[in-house]
Design a protein around this motif. Structure first.
Motif, PDB file in Angstrom:
ATOM      1  N   LEU A  95       0.859  -1.188   0.000  1.00  0.00           N
ATOM      2  CA  LEU A  95       0.000   0.000   0.000  1.00  0.00           C
ATOM      3  C   LEU A  95       0.892   1.233   0.000  1.00  0.00           C
ATOM      4  O   LEU A  95       1.693   1.432   0.920  1.00  0.00           O
ATOM      5  N   VAL A  96       0.761   2.060  -1.026  1.00  0.00           N
ATOM      6  CA  VAL A  96       1.604   3.256  -1.154  1.00  0.00           C
ATOM      7  C   VAL A  96       0.994   4.386  -0.331  1.00  0.00           C
ATOM      8  O   VAL A  96      -0.145   4.792  -0.556  1.00  0.00           O
ATOM      9  N   ALA A  97       1.776   4.861   0.633  1.00  0.00           N
ATOM     10  CA  ALA A  97       1.301   5.879   1.582  1.00  0.00           C
ATOM     11  C   ALA A  97       1.367   7.260   0.944  1.00  0.00           C
ATOM     12  O   ALA A  97       2.303   8.030   1.165  1.00  0.00           O
ATOM     13  N   LEU A  98       0.347   7.589   0.171  1.00  0.00           N
ATOM     14  CA  LEU A  98       0.338   8.862  -0.547  1.00  0.00           C
ATOM     15  C   LEU A  98       0.029  10.054   0.343  1.00  0.00           C
ATOM     16  O   LEU A  98       0.343  11.190  -0.018  1.00  0.00           O
ATOM     17  N   GLY A  99      -0.597   9.818   1.512  1.00  0.00           N
ATOM     18  CA  GLY A  99      -1.089  10.977   2.252  1.00  0.00           C
ATOM     19  C   GLY A  99      -2.082  11.718   1.383  1.00  0.00           C
ATOM     20  O   GLY A  99      -3.080  11.151   0.938  1.00  0.00           O
ATOM     21  N   ILE A 100      -1.801  12.996   1.084  1.00  0.00           N
ATOM     22  CA  ILE A 100      -2.661  13.764   0.177  1.00  0.00           C
ATOM     23  C   ILE A 100      -1.981  13.987  -1.177  1.00  0.00           C
ATOM     24  O   ILE A 100      -2.406  14.830  -1.956  1.00  0.00           O
ATOM     25  N   HIS A 101      -0.916  13.220  -1.460  1.00  0.00           N
ATOM     26  CA  HIS A 101      -0.201  13.376  -2.726  1.00  0.00           C
ATOM     27  C   HIS A 101      -0.988  12.737  -3.875  1.00  0.00           C
ATOM     28  O   HIS A 101      -1.944  11.987  -3.657  1.00  0.00           O
ATOM     29  N   ARG A 102      -0.520  13.010  -5.093  1.00  0.00           N
ATOM     30  CA  ARG A 102      -1.162  12.458  -6.292  1.00  0.00           C
ATOM     31  C   ARG A 102      -0.912  10.960  -6.395  1.00  0.00           C
ATOM     32  O   ARG A 102       0.021  10.414  -5.803  1.00  0.00           O
ATOM     33  N   ARG A 186      -9.205  14.533   6.121  1.00  0.00           N
ATOM     34  CA  ARG A 186      -9.565  15.325   7.296  1.00  0.00           C
ATOM     35  C   ARG A 186      -8.708  14.942   8.508  1.00  0.00           C
ATOM     36  O   ARG A 186      -8.413  15.785   9.354  1.00  0.00           O
ATOM     37  N   SER A 187      -8.276  13.674   8.583  1.00  0.00           N
ATOM     38  CA  SER A 187      -7.375  13.267   9.660  1.00  0.00           C
ATOM     39  C   SER A 187      -6.000  13.899   9.473  1.00  0.00           C
ATOM     40  O   SER A 187      -5.372  14.350  10.435  1.00  0.00           O
ATOM     41  N   CYS A 188      -5.538  13.918   8.223  1.00  0.00           N
ATOM     42  CA  CYS A 188      -4.261  14.573   7.928  1.00  0.00           C
ATOM     43  C   CYS A 188      -4.305  16.047   8.334  1.00  0.00           C
ATOM     44  O   CYS A 188      -3.385  16.561   8.978  1.00  0.00           O
ATOM     45  N   MET A 189      -5.395  16.709   7.951  1.00  0.00           N
ATOM     46  CA  MET A 189      -5.535  18.134   8.250  1.00  0.00           C
ATOM     47  C   MET A 189      -5.534  18.375   9.758  1.00  0.00           C
ATOM     48  O   MET A 189      -4.873  19.287  10.258  1.00  0.00           O
ATOM     49  N   ALA A 190      -6.275  17.553  10.481  1.00  0.00           N
ATOM     50  CA  ALA A 190      -6.392  17.758  11.929  1.00  0.00           C
ATOM     51  C   ALA A 190      -5.057  17.567  12.630  1.00  0.00           C
ATOM     52  O   ALA A 190      -4.697  18.323  13.541  1.00  0.00           O
ATOM     53  N   SER A 191      -4.289  16.562  12.205  1.00  0.00           N
ATOM     54  CA  SER A 191      -2.991  16.333  12.846  1.00  0.00           C
ATOM     55  C   SER A 191      -2.012  17.446  12.531  1.00  0.00           C
ATOM     56  O   SER A 191      -1.258  17.906  13.403  1.00  0.00           O
ATOM     57  N   HIS A 192      -2.030  17.933  11.303  1.00  0.00           N
ATOM     58  CA  HIS A 192      -1.104  18.987  10.915  1.00  0.00           C
ATOM     59  C   HIS A 192      -1.501  20.348  11.498  1.00  0.00           C
ATOM     60  O   HIS A 192      -0.641  21.213  11.683  1.00  0.00           O
TER      61      HIS A 192
END
Length: 430
Positions: A95-102, A186-192
């Motif tokens: 599983l490629v961990a893209l986060g919010i990347h393309r 939304r989880s990424c946003m909240a942590s950052h």
């Protein structure tokens, strides 16, 4: 001296007496083959892997193409161990961990998986697909954590990647494979968002900074989310500036990562006695200068060696542009107070990076050598140049006659740190 730019290099010549020093990491080269380094680390996980049972589903999380990790070397060695434990290829998924990347191209998947491409299924995480996400709980800090359902449904989860500095999470690697790696947007946003102090106008939390984990609220959010997943183990590499594996850390997801961060800090921080008028920095070529968001890391680290009002020349090709469609839009805000206010009310991770870039653009004079349109570079508060020679001509106009300069050939891997003054409390700390 040659400085990397994308897949090519520019030659730098400074006037006599202007060079104060070349800032490089102290990581010692090793004669050990990368495969031997990874194998030795995997040996420390033998008992854990022996507990895996045939028929169990295993998900291996790994980084995308913007973060070279040596995955084409360590993934086959890891799968070899799983095969020996009785795990079938069809029960393994990368599983490629893209986060919010393309999303990645097929060619990029092939580079990530190496010899495993076509043998082991490889899929990209999608932070915006609700059908692919599962809510697993709320962290003590209040972040609602949704992650890729493959991670939740797997019997065993293995995190892989590389350890390096991160400009507000302290270090990359380890727990970042889960949040933001395979988390919902939304989880990424909240942590950052934890990078900001509570309260309008209060700015960035000073503990959310490069090379620091203690008291770092962004790191804490990521750590808490990773604990919910309970990975079987991690395998994290440390790379030389030449992108060669020089160390690998494997074991418990928190303990092995902490050990790796200590190792990295000891070898990739560079002590300085004084700052310079000019810093010439290369990100280290492709993929570290693939886009502005990635190149910002080198800008952030190099700024630690630069006097206020000084000049930075940043070599960053940015062949993929900005790295996110919304990044450039943030530069309609030119006043930092207004920018921060908008960031708090409409937080985006890319906005946080844009805010940090604009802070430096207003504190220093930064000449960006890139393929970006000059008018867009100016909109970001930077000075555009097409070549290093053109950038040096521009810098000469801005610098005093007696300027001193540092050169940083691998800006994405080394962190300049000012040494405490002799006799200060800080200088007496162990």
């Amino acid at each position: 001296m040659d400085l990397k730019y994308g897949d090519i290099s520019f030659s730098l010549e400074l006037p006599a007496g202007r060079l104060r020093g070349v800032i490089r990491p102290a990581a010692a080269a090793t004669a050990d083959p990368p495969e031997a380094i990874v194998t030795a680390a995997l040996d420390r996980c033998t008992d854990v892997i022996r507990a895996f049972r045939p028929g169990e589903r295993v998900v291996i999380v790994t980084s995308d193409i913007t973060r070279y990790t040596g995955s084409e070397i360590y993934l086959p060695l890891l799968v070899e161990r799983l095969t020996a434990a009785g795990i079938r290829d069809r029960d393994i998924e990368i599983l490629v961990a893209l986060g919010i990347h393309r999303k990645q191209t097929e060619h990029e998947h092939a580079k990530i998986a190496g010899p495993l491409f076509g043998r082991i299924r490889i899929v990209d995480h999608d932070c915006d697909d609700p059908g692919e996400l599962t809510f697993i709980g709320r962290t003590p800090g209040g972040v609602e954590v949704e992650v890729n359902r493959r991670v939740v449904e797997a019997d065993r989860v293995i995190l892989t990647g590389t350890i390096g500095f991160h400009y507000f999470a302290g270090f990359g690697g380890g727990r970042k494979s889960i949040l933001p790696g395979v988390a919902a947007r939304r989880s990424c946003m909240a942590s950052h968002f934890a990078v900001l102090n509570p309260g309008e106008g209060s700015g960035k939390n000073p503990l959310a900074t490069t090379g620091n984990l203690a008291g770092n609220p962004v790191h804490a959010a990521m750590d808490e989310a990773c604990a919910m997943v309970e990975p079987a183990f991690i395998l994290n590499t440390v790379l030389s500036p030449e992108k060669r594996i020089v160390a690998t850390f494997a074991g418990h997801w928190r303990e092995a990562h902490t050990e790796g961060c200590r190792y990295y800090a000891d070898r990739f921080a560079y002590p300085l006695r004084e700052k310079a008028d000019l810093v010439v920095v290369s990100c280290g070529g492709f993929p570290k200068d693939i886009n502005v968001i990635q190149a910002h890391k080198s800008m952030e680290y190099a700024s630690q060696a630069l006097k206020d009002g000084g000049v930075m020349i940043l070599l960053a090709q940015c062949r993929d542009g900005y790295g996110n469609a919304t990044f450039f839009d943030w530069f309609r805000h030119r006043d930092l107070d207004a920018f921060e206010s908008r960031l708090r009310s409409h937080y985006e991770i890319n906005g946080q990076t844009a805010y940090s870039l604009l802070q430096k653009a207003q504190r220093f004079r930064i000449v960006l050598v890139s393929e970006l349109p000059p008018e867009e570079v100016r909109t970001m508060g930077l000075i555009p140049a097409k070549t290093l020679a053109a950038a040096m001509t521009e810098a000469a106009r801005l610098l005093p006659d007696d300027y001193a300069a540092y050169v940083i050939p691998e800006g994405g891997t080394v962190l300049p740190i000012m040494e405490p003054a002799a006799g200060s409390d800080a200088s007496r700390r162990p």
